[in-house]
Motif scaffolding. Structure first.
Motif, PDB file in Angstrom:
ATOM      1  N   ARG A  54       0.806  -1.210   0.081  1.00 32.60           N
ATOM      2  CA  ARG A  54      -0.181   0.178  -0.209  1.00 32.60           C
ATOM      3  C   ARG A  54       1.417   1.289  -0.019  1.00 32.60           C
ATOM      4  N   ILE A  55       1.676   1.441   0.709  1.00 33.25           N
ATOM      5  CA  ILE A  55       2.983   2.287   0.594  1.00 33.25           C
ATOM      6  C   ILE A  55       3.367   2.823  -0.859  1.00 33.25           C
ATOM      7  N   VAL A  56       4.421   1.603  -1.150  1.00 33.11           N
ATOM      8  CA  VAL A  56       4.561   2.070  -3.112  1.00 33.11           C
ATOM      9  C   VAL A  56       3.902   2.673  -3.433  1.00 33.11           C
ATOM     10  N   ASP A  57       2.362   1.827  -2.916  1.00 36.18           N
ATOM     11  CA  ASP A  57       1.558   1.957  -4.697  1.00 36.18           C
ATOM     12  C   ASP A  57       1.808   3.084  -4.403  1.00 36.18           C
ATOM     13  N   ALA A  58       0.959   3.966  -3.440  1.00 37.24           N
ATOM     14  CA  ALA A  58       0.497   5.146  -2.780  1.00 37.24           C
ATOM     15  C   ALA A  58       1.877   6.254  -2.767  1.00 37.24           C
ATOM     16  N   ASN A  59       2.753   5.507  -3.148  1.00 36.43           N
ATOM     17  CA  ASN A  59       4.267   6.609  -2.994  1.00 36.43           C
ATOM     18  C   ASN A  59       5.584   5.816  -4.361  1.00 36.43           C
ATOM     19  N   PRO A  60       4.745   5.412  -5.298  1.00 36.33           N
ATOM     20  CA  PRO A  60       5.899   5.154  -6.168  1.00 36.33           C
ATOM     21  C   PRO A  60       7.671   5.743  -6.335  1.00 36.33           C
ATOM     22  N   ASP A  61       7.847   6.816  -6.029  1.00 35.06           N
ATOM     23  CA  ASP A  61       8.839   7.343  -5.930  1.00 35.06           C
ATOM     24  C   ASP A  61       9.772   6.947  -5.002  1.00 35.06           C
ATOM     25  N   LEU A  62       9.443   6.020  -4.174  1.00 34.16           N
ATOM     26  CA  LEU A  62      10.398   5.143  -3.113  1.00 34.16           C
ATOM     27  C   LEU A  62      10.833   4.403  -3.497  1.00 34.16           C
ATOM     28  N   ILE A  63      10.851   4.003  -4.576  1.00 30.66           N
ATOM     29  CA  ILE A  63      11.680   2.743  -5.909  1.00 30.66           C
ATOM     30  C   ILE A  63      12.347   3.504  -6.321  1.00 30.66           C
ATOM     31  N   PRO A  64      13.445   3.331  -7.356  1.00 35.99           N
ATOM     32  CA  PRO A  64      14.263   3.922  -8.073  1.00 35.99           C
ATOM     33  C   PRO A  64      14.066   3.838  -9.364  1.00 35.99           C
ATOM     34  N   PRO A  65      14.420   4.436 -10.058  1.00 33.54           N
ATOM     35  CA  PRO A  65      13.489   4.919 -11.654  1.00 33.54           C
ATOM     36  C   PRO A  65      13.931   3.487 -12.319  1.00 33.54           C
ATOM     37  N   GLY A  66      13.666   3.384 -12.838  1.00 36.74           N
ATOM     38  CA  GLY A  66      13.723   2.117 -14.011  1.00 36.74           C
ATOM     39  C   GLY A  66      14.254   0.680 -13.392  1.00 36.74           C
ATOM     40  N   LEU A  67      13.191   0.721 -11.570  1.00 38.97           N
ATOM     41  CA  LEU A  67      13.250  -0.501 -10.903  1.00 38.97           C
ATOM     42  C   LEU A  67      11.928  -0.898 -10.621  1.00 38.97           C
ATOM     43  N   VAL A  68      10.897  -2.514 -11.367  1.00 37.46           N
ATOM     44  CA  VAL A  68       9.939  -2.757 -11.204  1.00 37.46           C
ATOM     45  C   VAL A  68      10.208  -4.037 -10.180  1.00 37.46           C
ATOM     46  N   LEU A  69       9.558  -3.700  -9.295  1.00 35.06           N
ATOM     47  CA  LEU A  69       9.028  -5.017  -8.706  1.00 35.06           C
ATOM     48  C   LEU A  69       8.269  -5.788  -8.497  1.00 35.06           C
ATOM     49  N   PRO A  70       8.526  -7.263  -8.160  1.00 32.77           N
ATOM     50  CA  PRO A  70       7.222  -8.372  -9.032  1.00 32.77           C
ATOM     51  C   PRO A  70       6.610  -8.852  -7.637  1.00 32.77           C
ATOM     52  N   ARG A  71       5.305  -8.719  -8.019  1.00 35.58           N
ATOM     53  CA  ARG A  71       4.536  -9.016  -6.738  1.00 35.58           C
ATOM     54  C   ARG A  71       4.415 -10.442  -6.713  1.00 35.58           C
ATOM     55  N   VAL A  72       4.033 -10.814  -5.046  1.00 31.96           N
ATOM     56  CA  VAL A  72       3.769 -12.008  -4.669  1.00 31.96           C
ATOM     57  C   VAL A  72       2.264 -11.725  -4.041  1.00 31.96           C
ATOM     58  N   ASP A  73       1.204 -12.658  -4.065  1.00 35.78           N
ATOM     59  CA  ASP A  73       0.129 -12.786  -3.430  1.00 35.78           C
ATOM     60  C   ASP A  73       0.757 -13.782  -2.628  1.00 35.78           C
ATOM     61  N   ASN A  74      -0.046 -13.519  -0.738  1.00 33.24           N
ATOM     62  CA  ASN A  74      -0.046 -14.048   0.476  1.00 33.24           C
ATOM     63  C   ASN A  74      -0.597 -15.567   0.834  1.00 33.24           C
ATOM     64  N   ALA A  75      -1.033 -15.530  -0.586  1.00 35.52           N
ATOM     65  CA  ALA A  75      -1.633 -17.435  -0.597  1.00 35.52           C
ATOM     66  C   ALA A  75      -0.450 -18.192  -0.477  1.00 35.52           C
ATOM     67  N   GLU A  76       0.593 -17.264  -1.670  1.00 36.82           N
ATOM     68  CA  GLU A  76       1.431 -18.300  -2.541  1.00 36.82           C
ATOM     69  C   GLU A  76       3.052 -17.934  -1.180  1.00 36.82           C
TER      70      GLU A  76
END
Length: 239
Positions: A194-216
């Motif tokens: 939620r924090i990263v989605d609301a503040n995408p500038d926290l992640i360096p430009p060009g870096l795409v973080l993969p996502r994982v489901d909590n059930a996995e």
């Protein structure tokens, strides 16, 4: 019935793990810093038919950690499986290794290393005496997977990883399994997501973080618990 205690329960890793273990016959101890939030999260699990009790403690505080372990065992019996799932808020991060100083390591070390040590020291002796038990830990960036935008966390997680590897080697053959799940993705439903989605500038430009489901993640921890064949499992790190 066996007991799983989740130390640092959150809506990401904690919830995914509680649901998976709960559906497989475990009762769950939900342990979080905020009593009202812990009760709310326990109620959500109870609505799914999972036996659960909430407890409040800041596990980075050694006295609170000791006290809550006593409370859990008094109410639910011996802790068969413990998951150290606490994660630091993004606000404590230092985005460059050159910015890391001693003060910036205080929170990461207290949360990820010292509380892991204290949890192990509190639970391992009884597990060894019983000849059975499981200690699970969560991690992420470390010296194995460098993510300098999380510089101070990476230093602490590297130390945590070294400690857990040593403990796992020392407890081999005692009946106590020690495992580390290193997570390199944003966990769906988590506070960090939620924090990263609301503040995408926290992640360096060009870096795409993969996502994982909590059930996995819950399924990974269940496999680690049941198969007990490896100390470290990595999930979601970009190649």
């Amino acid at each position: 019935m066996s007991t799983l205690a989740i130390f640092g329960y959150g809506p990401g890793l904690g919830a995914g793990t509680a649901q998976h273990f709960g559906r497989n016959g475990f009762r769950i101890a939900v342990i979080g810093r905020d009593a009202a939030r812990a009760a709310e999260r326990a109620a959500a699990l109870r609505a799914e038919g999972i036996e659960v009790e909430p407890f409040a403690a800041d596990i980075a505080d050694p006295a609170q950690l000791t006290e809550v372990i006593g409370s859990v065992e008094e109410k639910l019996g011996p802790i068969d499986v413990a998951l150290h799932a606490a994660a630091a808020d993004m606000s404590v991060r230092r985005p460059s290794t050159l910015d890391v100083d001693q003060e910036s390591l205080d929170v990461p070390f207290a949360l990820k290393l010292y509380s892991s040590i204290n949890l192990t020291r509190a639970l391992a002796p009884a597990m060894i005496a019983r000849g059975n038990g499981t200690l699970l830990f969560s991690s992420g960036a470390s010296e194995e997977h460098l993510q300098p935008y999380l510089a101070n966390m990476g230093v602490a997680l590297g130390a945590q990883r070294a400690y857990i590897r040593q403990v796992a080697a020392e407890l081999d053959g005692t009946g106590v399994y020690v495992g580390l799940l290193a997570i390199g993705s944003l966990i769906e439903h988590s506070a960090a997501q939620r924090i990263v989605d609301a503040n995408p500038d926290l992640i360096p430009p060009g870096l795409v973080l993969p996502r994982v489901d909590n059930a996995e993640l819950g399924a990974h921890l269940w496999r680690m618990y049941t198969e007990r064949d490896t100390v470290e499992v990595e999930v979601g790190f970009a190649s």
